[in-house]
Design a protein around this motif. Structure first.
Motif, PDB file in Angstrom:
ATOM      1  N   VAL A  73      45.082  -1.022 -21.442  1.00  0.00           N
ATOM      2  CA  VAL A  73      46.267  -0.196 -21.161  1.00  0.00           C
ATOM      3  C   VAL A  73      45.857   1.092 -20.457  1.00  0.00           C
ATOM      4  O   VAL A  73      46.484   1.522 -19.472  1.00  0.00           O
ATOM      5  CB  VAL A  73      47.030   0.093 -22.471  1.00  0.00           C
ATOM      6  N   SER A  74      44.783   1.706 -20.941  1.00  0.00           N
ATOM      7  CA  SER A  74      44.306   2.941 -20.307  1.00  0.00           C
ATOM      8  C   SER A  74      43.843   2.682 -18.880  1.00  0.00           C
ATOM      9  O   SER A  74      44.142   3.463 -17.953  1.00  0.00           O
ATOM     10  CB  SER A  74      43.174   3.529 -21.153  1.00  0.00           C
ATOM     11  N   TRP A  75      43.112   1.583 -18.691  1.00  0.00           N
ATOM     12  CA  TRP A  75      42.630   1.243 -17.333  1.00  0.00           C
ATOM     13  C   TRP A  75      43.797   0.887 -16.411  1.00  0.00           C
ATOM     14  O   TRP A  75      43.782   1.189 -15.219  1.00  0.00           O
ATOM     15  CB  TRP A  75      41.657   0.070 -17.444  1.00  0.00           C
ATOM     16  N   PHE A  76      44.831   0.253 -16.964  1.00  0.00           N
ATOM     17  CA  PHE A  76      45.989  -0.157 -16.165  1.00  0.00           C
ATOM     18  C   PHE A  76      46.708   1.051 -15.573  1.00  0.00           C
ATOM     19  O   PHE A  76      47.020   1.098 -14.372  1.00  0.00           O
ATOM     20  CB  PHE A  76      46.943  -0.979 -17.039  1.00  0.00           C
ATOM     21  N   TYR A  77      46.977   2.055 -16.387  1.00  0.00           N
ATOM     22  CA  TYR A  77      47.721   3.213 -15.892  1.00  0.00           C
ATOM     23  C   TYR A  77      46.878   4.082 -14.959  1.00  0.00           C
ATOM     24  O   TYR A  77      47.422   4.847 -14.150  1.00  0.00           O
ATOM     25  CB  TYR A  77      48.247   4.040 -17.063  1.00  0.00           C
ATOM     26  N   LYS A  78      45.567   3.963 -15.044  1.00  0.00           N
ATOM     27  CA  LYS A  78      44.718   4.700 -14.112  1.00  0.00           C
ATOM     28  C   LYS A  78      44.689   4.041 -12.733  1.00  0.00           C
ATOM     29  O   LYS A  78      44.492   4.718 -11.719  1.00  0.00           O
ATOM     30  CB  LYS A  78      43.299   4.803 -14.664  1.00  0.00           C
ATOM     31  N   ASN A  79      44.870   2.718 -12.694  1.00  0.00           N
ATOM     32  CA  ASN A  79      44.732   1.982 -11.440  1.00  0.00           C
ATOM     33  C   ASN A  79      46.050   1.407 -10.930  1.00  0.00           C
ATOM     34  O   ASN A  79      46.045   0.610  -9.981  1.00  0.00           O
ATOM     35  CB  ASN A  79      43.733   0.833 -11.627  1.00  0.00           C
ATOM     36  N   ILE A  80      47.173   1.761 -11.527  1.00  0.00           N
ATOM     37  CA  ILE A  80      48.449   1.247 -11.053  1.00  0.00           C
ATOM     38  C   ILE A  80      48.740   1.795  -9.656  1.00  0.00           C
ATOM     39  O   ILE A  80      48.341   2.914  -9.297  1.00  0.00           O
ATOM     40  CB  ILE A  80      49.569   1.609 -12.046  1.00  0.00           C
ATOM     41  N   SER A  81      49.398   1.002  -8.851  1.00  0.00           N
ATOM     42  CA  SER A  81      49.673   1.407  -7.459  1.00  0.00           C
ATOM     43  C   SER A  81      50.589   2.636  -7.435  1.00  0.00           C
ATOM     44  O   SER A  81      51.615   2.674  -8.135  1.00  0.00           O
ATOM     45  CB  SER A  81      50.329   0.249  -6.703  1.00  0.00           C
ATOM     46  N   PRO A  82      50.251   3.634  -6.629  1.00  0.00           N
ATOM     47  CA  PRO A  82      51.103   4.838  -6.555  1.00  0.00           C
ATOM     48  C   PRO A  82      52.415   4.588  -5.833  1.00  0.00           C
ATOM     49  O   PRO A  82      53.314   5.439  -5.878  1.00  0.00           O
ATOM     50  CB  PRO A  82      50.225   5.834  -5.802  1.00  0.00           C
ATOM     51  N   ASN A  83      52.554   3.432  -5.168  1.00  0.00           N
ATOM     52  CA  ASN A  83      53.785   3.141  -4.435  1.00  0.00           C
ATOM     53  C   ASN A  83      54.891   2.603  -5.341  1.00  0.00           C
ATOM     54  O   ASN A  83      56.016   2.409  -4.882  1.00  0.00           O
ATOM     55  CB  ASN A  83      53.518   2.129  -3.323  1.00  0.00           C
ATOM     56  N   LEU A  84      54.553   2.322  -6.589  1.00  0.00           N
ATOM     57  CA  LEU A  84      55.564   1.806  -7.507  1.00  0.00           C
ATOM     58  C   LEU A  84      56.324   2.951  -8.151  1.00  0.00           C
ATOM     59  O   LEU A  84      55.735   3.973  -8.541  1.00  0.00           O
ATOM     60  CB  LEU A  84      54.921   0.946  -8.594  1.00  0.00           C
ATOM     61  N   GLU A  85      57.607   2.742  -8.260  1.00  0.00           N
ATOM     62  CA  GLU A  85      58.460   3.715  -8.929  1.00  0.00           C
ATOM     63  C   GLU A  85      58.833   3.145 -10.295  1.00  0.00           C
ATOM     64  O   GLU A  85      59.534   2.131 -10.390  1.00  0.00           O
ATOM     65  CB  GLU A  85      59.716   3.983  -8.103  1.00  0.00           C
ATOM     66  N   ILE A  86      58.342   3.785 -11.354  1.00  0.00           N
ATOM     67  CA  ILE A  86      58.559   3.283 -12.713  1.00  0.00           C
ATOM     68  C   ILE A  86      59.491   4.248 -13.417  1.00  0.00           C
ATOM     69  O   ILE A  86      59.134   5.409 -13.674  1.00  0.00           O
ATOM     70  CB  ILE A  86      57.228   3.153 -13.470  1.00  0.00           C
ATOM     71  N   SER A  87      60.702   3.786 -13.685  1.00  0.00           N
ATOM     72  CA  SER A  87      61.682   4.641 -14.354  1.00  0.00           C
ATOM     73  C   SER A  87      61.333   4.819 -15.831  1.00  0.00           C
ATOM     74  O   SER A  87      61.490   5.894 -16.399  1.00  0.00           O
ATOM     75  CB  SER A  87      63.084   4.050 -14.202  1.00  0.00           C
ATOM     76  N   GLU A  88      60.871   3.746 -16.449  1.00  0.00           N
ATOM     77  CA  GLU A  88      60.437   3.799 -17.850  1.00  0.00           C
ATOM     78  C   GLU A  88      59.213   2.902 -18.012  1.00  0.00           C
ATOM     79  O   GLU A  88      58.998   1.972 -17.232  1.00  0.00           O
ATOM     80  CB  GLU A  88      61.554   3.344 -18.791  1.00  0.00           C
ATOM     81  N   GLU A  89      58.418   3.213 -18.989  1.00  0.00           N
ATOM     82  CA  GLU A  89      57.177   2.471 -19.167  1.00  0.00           C
ATOM     83  C   GLU A  89      57.484   1.015 -19.504  1.00  0.00           C
ATOM     84  O   GLU A  89      58.260   0.729 -20.427  1.00  0.00           O
ATOM     85  CB  GLU A  89      56.335   3.101 -20.279  1.00  0.00           C
ATOM     86  N   PRO A  90      56.861   0.063 -18.776  1.00  0.00           N
ATOM     87  CA  PRO A  90      57.104  -1.362 -19.061  1.00  0.00           C
ATOM     88  C   PRO A  90      56.373  -1.789 -20.335  1.00  0.00           C
ATOM     89  O   PRO A  90      55.377  -1.193 -20.740  1.00  0.00           O
ATOM     90  CB  PRO A  90      56.540  -2.059 -17.826  1.00  0.00           C
ATOM     91  N   HIS A  91      56.891  -2.845 -20.940  1.00  0.00           N
ATOM     92  CA  HIS A  91      56.259  -3.389 -22.143  1.00  0.00           C
ATOM     93  C   HIS A  91      55.118  -4.345 -21.812  1.00  0.00           C
ATOM     94  O   HIS A  91      54.184  -4.492 -22.596  1.00  0.00           O
ATOM     95  CB  HIS A  91      57.304  -4.118 -23.002  1.00  0.00           C
ATOM     96  N   ASP A  92      55.209  -5.015 -20.659  1.00  0.00           N
ATOM     97  CA  ASP A  92      54.176  -5.967 -20.270  1.00  0.00           C
ATOM     98  C   ASP A  92      54.138  -6.060 -18.759  1.00  0.00           C
ATOM     99  O   ASP A  92      54.996  -5.499 -18.056  1.00  0.00           O
ATOM    100  CB  ASP A  92      54.433  -7.346 -20.894  1.00  0.00           C
ATOM    101  N   ALA A  93      53.154  -6.780 -18.235  1.00  0.00           N
ATOM    102  CA  ALA A  93      52.999  -6.920 -16.784  1.00  0.00           C
ATOM    103  C   ALA A  93      52.218  -8.186 -16.496  1.00  0.00           C
ATOM    104  O   ALA A  93      51.397  -8.642 -17.317  1.00  0.00           O
ATOM    105  CB  ALA A  93      52.290  -5.708 -16.199  1.00  0.00           C
TER     106      ALA A  93
END
Length: 512
Positions: A73-93
């Motif tokens: 989870v920590s690695w995911f949020y560090k490497n998530i694409s900056p082009n995505l607009e996330i209104s609320e934190e997703p539960h899964d991916a």
């Protein structure tokens, strides 16, 4: 299409590298696929890029019944694409396989131990200012530095040990093989013959199966143990083994050397093998009367079977107490006046049998009151006549036969119906069901008919009747319904076998 900064989070595109899992193109550039829910399957036509469904919080992990990987989870949020607009934190991916491999590589680098810097690395980083005027100490590496005394001692010790040629095989051979102890249970039965009853209690015997070769080794181990009191006295030398611990298992007698070897072989291969001993047989009866002599007993006396060993022991006791006589090598009785009575095989046997039967007043010194031991038959060693008219051989044999008959009668009295019955319970056996009814209490005067009416109140089938036997084996005794149980059985417990047979109504095949 140009990349924008307002891409919506969707499950059919990897949120890290933005690759579309359906068309393999980049989401936000060439991909024109609509929003689509995807579920991973081993074989599916809904997507092309392989992916893994990963939980991002405890809610999703609880639904998938998996453990949340906080490091991912920590690695995911560090490497998530900056082009995505996330209104609320997703539960899964849904993460593509390529990004999963990157995470696994990242995880391995975290767990890899850090390298410590060597002295050579530190020396390479040390900067020496050659322009300074300070003197630098140098060491001539061409000259070997002398070893310290402790180092010389260690080097000499190492060379000495290396010169010693000690093969490892000899060390293994010197190790003694530890003996393997096998524990085998020992149980007791009331008798060796069927039907037999297992008594309460058991003990454990320890054996080294590699050393058992004779019957004496097993006998010594059994007799060295303290046996349960419920067993009473056991038959010495009568032992057997069973391949299983069931009540109906066969008993194999340990007599010959082959049976000992078979027992050892079975003990190595089976875990349920056990040894068995048997109770010593005794007969309880009332005190009997012989002539005017009464056996001295306290209501009941235990009589051992008259065997050759008991007779031999009695004869040895008689010979041991006889007075020495220079005239009669076989032995004789000497009266107070010096007359002798020569003893032969017949007289010694009669005397020994009287001792075994415990006739009152008869012991190793005093013979039984029989005509063959009459005082009138005594004579002096140098005289050929007696003080009585010579008795013919026929009369002498008649007296011996009469005594033998009286002893036989006394034995019959011991085994006759005058023996007090100790019966208090019986067990009913059927052909298809052994131990059908156990421990049925027996009252005074109960007959076989009373017993069967209790067991089968409905009575036998039409045109059939019950029969009572001592066993189903060939030669088993058959009892009448009117006979009383106490007249038949004298032990505390009895086993009765019940069968059913047709009532014969047509006698044409039996009589003319």
């Amino acid at each position: 299409m140009s990349q924008t900064n307002s891409l919506q989070f969707r499950p059919n595109a990897c949120p890290l590298c933005l690759i579309c899992l359906v068309c393999t193109k980049i989401y936000g550039e060439d991909c024109i696929c609509p929003y689509k829910e995807l579920k991973w399957k081993r074989k599916s036509d809904e997507y092309i890029i392989d992916f893994r469904h990963k939980s991002l919080d405890k809610v999703a992990a609880r639904k998938q019944k998996t453990k949340l990987d906080n490091e991912f989870v920590s690695w995911f949020y560090k490497n998530i694409s900056p082009n995505l607009e996330i209104s609320e934190e997703p539960h899964d991916a849904n993460i593509c396989r390529s990004c999963i491999n990157k995470y696994e590589y990242y995880k391995r680098t975290l767990n890899r131990p850090k390298k410590t810097k060597s002295k050579s690395d530190l020396a390479s980083k040390t900067v020496i200012d050659l322009d300074s005027g300070d003197a630098i100490d140098t060491v001539d590496l061409t000259k070997l530095s002398p070893l310290k005394p402790s180092q010389e001692h260690n080097l000499q010790k190492t060379n000495t040990l290396s010169n010693l040629n000690i093969p490892t095989q000899d060390k293994k051979q010197n190790l003694q093989k530890q003996p393997i102890t096998t524990y085998i249970p020992l149980v007791c039965f009331n008798q060796f013959q069927k039907p037999r009853k297992k008594l309460d209690g058991a003990i454990s015997l320890s054996f080294n199966l590699d050393e058992i070769q004779t019957f004496g080794q097993i006998d010594e181990e059994i007799l060295s143990k303290e046996l349960p009191k419920t067993w009473g006295k056991i038959e010495i030398g009568l032992y057997s083994y069973q391949l299983s611990r069931g009540v109906g298992a066969d008993h194999f007698n340990l007599k010959s050397k082959d049976s000992i070897l078979a027992f050892v072989d079975e003990a190595r291969r089976r875990k349920n093998i056990q040894l068995s001993v048997y109770q010593e047989k005794t007969t309880k009866c009332k005190a009997i009367t012989y002539g005017s002599s009464v056996i001295d007993t306290n209501n009941f006396t235990t009589y051992e079977n008259e065997t050759e060993s008991t007779l031999d022991n009695a004869k040895k006791a008689i010979y041991k107490n006889l007075k020495e006589c220079p005239y009669h090598i076989q032995g004789c009785l000497i009266a107070e006046d010096g007359r002798h009575l020569k003893l032969n095989g017949e007289s010694m046997t009669l005397w020994a049998r009287a001792m075994v039967s415990r006739i009152k007043g008869v012991d190793e010194i005093t013979p039984p009151p029989l005509p063959i031991f009459d005082k009138n038959k005594y004579k002096f060693p140098n005289s050929k006549t007696t003080t009585q008219i010579p008795e013919t051989l026929d009369i002498r044999r008649k007296s011996i036969d009469l005594y033998n008959h009286e002893l036989a009668v006394s034995t019959v009295v011991q085994q006759s119906g005058t023996t007090l019955s100790m019966l208090h319970s019986v067990t009913i056996h059927l052909k298809k069901r052994s131990h059908f009814k156990e421990n049925i209490y027996v009252t005074k005067g109960m007959t076989f008919a009373d017993l069967i009416s209790f067991v089968f109140p409905a009575g036998p089938l039409k045109e059939k009747r019950f029969i009572f036997k001592s066993s189903f084996d060939t030669g088993g005794k058959q009892f009448l319904p009117e006979q009383m149980l106490h007249d038949i059985f004298h032990e505390e417990h009895a086993d009765i076998w019940v069968d059913m047979e047709e009532i014969i109504s047509n006698y044409d095949d039996l009589f003319d």
